[in-house]
Design a protein around this motif. Structure first.
Motif, short mmCIF file in Angstrom:
data_model
loop_
_atom_site.label_atom_id
_atom_site.label_comp_id
_atom_site.label_asym_id
_atom_site.label_seq_id
_atom_site.Cartn_x
_atom_site.Cartn_y
_atom_site.Cartn_z
N PHE A 161 24.46 15.26 14.97
CA PHE A 161 24.81 13.89 15.33
C PHE A 161 24.67 13.00 14.09
CE2 PHE A 161 23.39 15.31 19.68
CZ PHE A 161 24.64 15.21 20.26
N MET A 162 25.67 12.16 13.87
CA MET A 162 25.67 11.28 12.70
C MET A 162 25.06 9.93 13.09
SD MET A 162 29.43 12.21 11.12
CE MET A 162 30.43 11.42 12.40
N TYR A 163 24.25 9.40 12.18
CA TYR A 163 23.62 8.10 12.40
C TYR A 163 23.92 7.17 11.24
CZ TYR A 163 20.84 9.75 16.36
OH TYR A 163 20.46 10.21 17.58
N GLY A 164 24.03 5.89 11.56
CA GLY A 164 24.32 4.92 10.50
C GLY A 164 24.57 3.56 11.11
N THR A 165 25.55 2.85 10.54
CA THR A 165 25.82 1.49 10.98
C THR A 165 27.31 1.30 11.26
OG1 THR A 165 26.06 0.83 8.66
CG2 THR A 165 23.90 0.47 9.68
N VAL A 166 27.62 0.27 12.05
CA VAL A 166 29.02 -0.10 12.34
C VAL A 166 29.18 -1.57 11.99
CG1 VAL A 166 30.84 -0.19 14.07
CG2 VAL A 166 29.04 1.52 14.28
N SER A 167 30.13 -1.89 11.12
CA SER A 167 30.33 -3.29 10.75
C SER A 167 31.21 -3.97 11.79
CB SER A 167 31.00 -3.39 9.38
OG SER A 167 32.38 -3.04 9.50
N GLU A 168 31.29 -5.31 11.70
CA GLU A 168 32.12 -6.06 12.66
C GLU A 168 33.58 -5.64 12.58
OE1 GLU A 168 31.90 -10.24 12.83
OE2 GLU A 168 29.82 -10.27 13.52
N GLU A 169 34.01 -5.22 11.38
CA GLU A 169 35.42 -4.83 11.21
C GLU A 169 35.68 -3.41 11.71
OE1 GLU A 169 33.60 -5.67 8.07
OE2 GLU A 169 33.77 -7.64 9.02
#
Length: 415
Positions: A161-169
């Motif tokens: 499973f990949m973890y990280g962040t999602v930007s508004e775009e």
């Protein structure tokens, strides 16, 4: 002024609303048009120019989107032009517009549009992903592919499973990969999920300001001779994890070996989103989940007929369910040099001592800025409090409190 067409994206996909007089139209009048043209009651609608509205789960979260809350705001003040997208959340179910069909002569009962839609699920390609792009931290991507390439030699499948962040775009950044307990063969990948370990993973991710953003898996060398991008089993597994993830930007990444022009082999990453239609079919139970020996792996079987182009069929080419996502790379905030969980060699506290001794000149917070190391520490710490607190220190690169320093040193020295 000419008519204006606005695109309205909701949980049902992308639809269009025609505005006759854009110059004088207000938010309230747009909602009336949505009610008339899309059959969603005025009072059930929340609209916004912010796509994160579609991620909101509760009424409280939905209420935070206030840019179009004033009914008297003119559309021109919101910079909405021909082709702009407005995001829509609504309560309840909607009725689909359309005439009722009357039977000819005495052939049975009337068929409504809803009956027809239930009979005819139309499968089309989705052109654009919800995810703008996916960027992999170079070290974490390399740690994953290196093991598959050097230790497993791409002979068996591996996943995580990949973890990280999602930007508004809608840009997804992957900063670490968690590899659950699993068994991989040439064709199959089975996760033996450990709820306690996953609680620790989520606690670490929360402290790091990250979340689960996707699923990554490898294809074995033997699959390379097959004529498909993803097999039917892979589509099912990807759809299951995407549905569970509950994130519209969720990414499915695949790693495989490709023969290059010189006859050598290159490791190749590809990224997709499973289409909205694929997830809808999966959640509603259309997929045939039992896969027989003689089944063609490049086709997904349905329990009922769907409409593909102009024909009814129970078999859909897997490629119809894939939406390609662009891939980039970056240098993220974590290292990936600590031994990784659930591989052939169990990770022990001896590895902690070796790792900490290797970079004695660095501050402790730098030395423990590795998800896989934090996961080992989490086995001995309180998941509800200590684990997120330690991860927050790593996230902010703040000095590790003395109590935790002593604890970590004691663990390292007990090996």
């Amino acid at each position: 002024m000419a008519k204006m067409m606005l695109r309205v994206r909701s949980r049902d996909g992308l639809e269009r609303v025609t505005v006759e007089n854009p110059q004088g139209t207000t938010v309230s009048e747009l909602k009336s048009l949505i009610q008339t043209q899309l059959r969603i009651p005025f009072q059930n609608q929340t609209i916004s120019t912010n796509q994160n509205l579609l991620l909101a789960k509760t009424q409280e979260e939905i209420a935070r989107f206030t840019d179009m809350a004033n009914p008297n705001t003119p559309l021109t003040a919101l910079n909405l032009a021909h082709g702009s997208i407005v995001y829509l959340a609504y309560d309840g179910q909607r009725t689909v517009a359309g005439p009722a069909f009357h039977p000819a002569g005495s052939f049975g009962r009337k068929m409504t549009m809803d009956d027809l839609i239930a009979k005819q699920m139309k499968v089309t390609r989705q052109e654009n992903p919800h995810c703008e792009l996916v960027s992999f931290d170079r070290d974490c991507a390399n740690a994953f592919q290196h093991y598959v390439s050097e230790t497993l030699a791409f002979a068996a499948k591996r996943g995580g499973f990949m973890y990280g962040t999602v930007s508004e775009e809608g840009k997804v950044e992957v900063d670490f990969i968690y590899e659950p307990p699993q068994q991989g063969t040439e064709e199959n990948l089975v996760f033996y999920r450990d709820p306690e370990e996953e609680k620790a993973v989520e606690a670490i991710a929360m402290g790091l300001g990250m979340r689960r953003v996707g699923f990554i898996f490898t294809q074995s060398v033997s699959q390379d001779t097959k004529d498909y991008t993803l097999s039917n089993r892979e589509v099912l597994q990807a759809a299951e994890f995407h549905s569970e993830g509950g994130l519209k930007e969720w990414v499915t990444a695949m790693v495989k070996l490709e023969v290059n022009e010189d006859g050598g082999a290159d490791v190749h990453f590809e990224a997709f989103q499973m289409s909205d239609m694929c997830i809808k079919l999966f959640k509603e139970g259309w997929f045939e989940t039992e896969i027989g020996e003689g089944d063609d792996p490049k086709l997904s079987k349905m329990k009922k007929d769907v409409v593909l182009g102009v024909k009814d069929t129970k078999e859909v080419d897997n490629d119809f369910f894939l939406v390609v996502v662009k891939i980039f790379d970056h240098q993220g905030p974590l290292s990936s040099s600590f031994p990784i969980e659930n591989r052939n060699t169990p990770v022990t506290l001896k590895a902690l001592k070796t790792h900490l001794d290797r970079a004695k000149n660095l501050p402790l917070v730098k030395r423990i800025s590795d998800f896989h190391l934090l996961l080992l520490l989490a086995r001995f710490l309180d998941v509800a409090n200590d684990v997120p607190a330690l991860a927050v220190c790593v996230h902010t690169q703040s000095p590790i409190p003395e109590g935790y320093q002593l604890l970590i040193e004691t663990m390292a020295n007990t090996s």
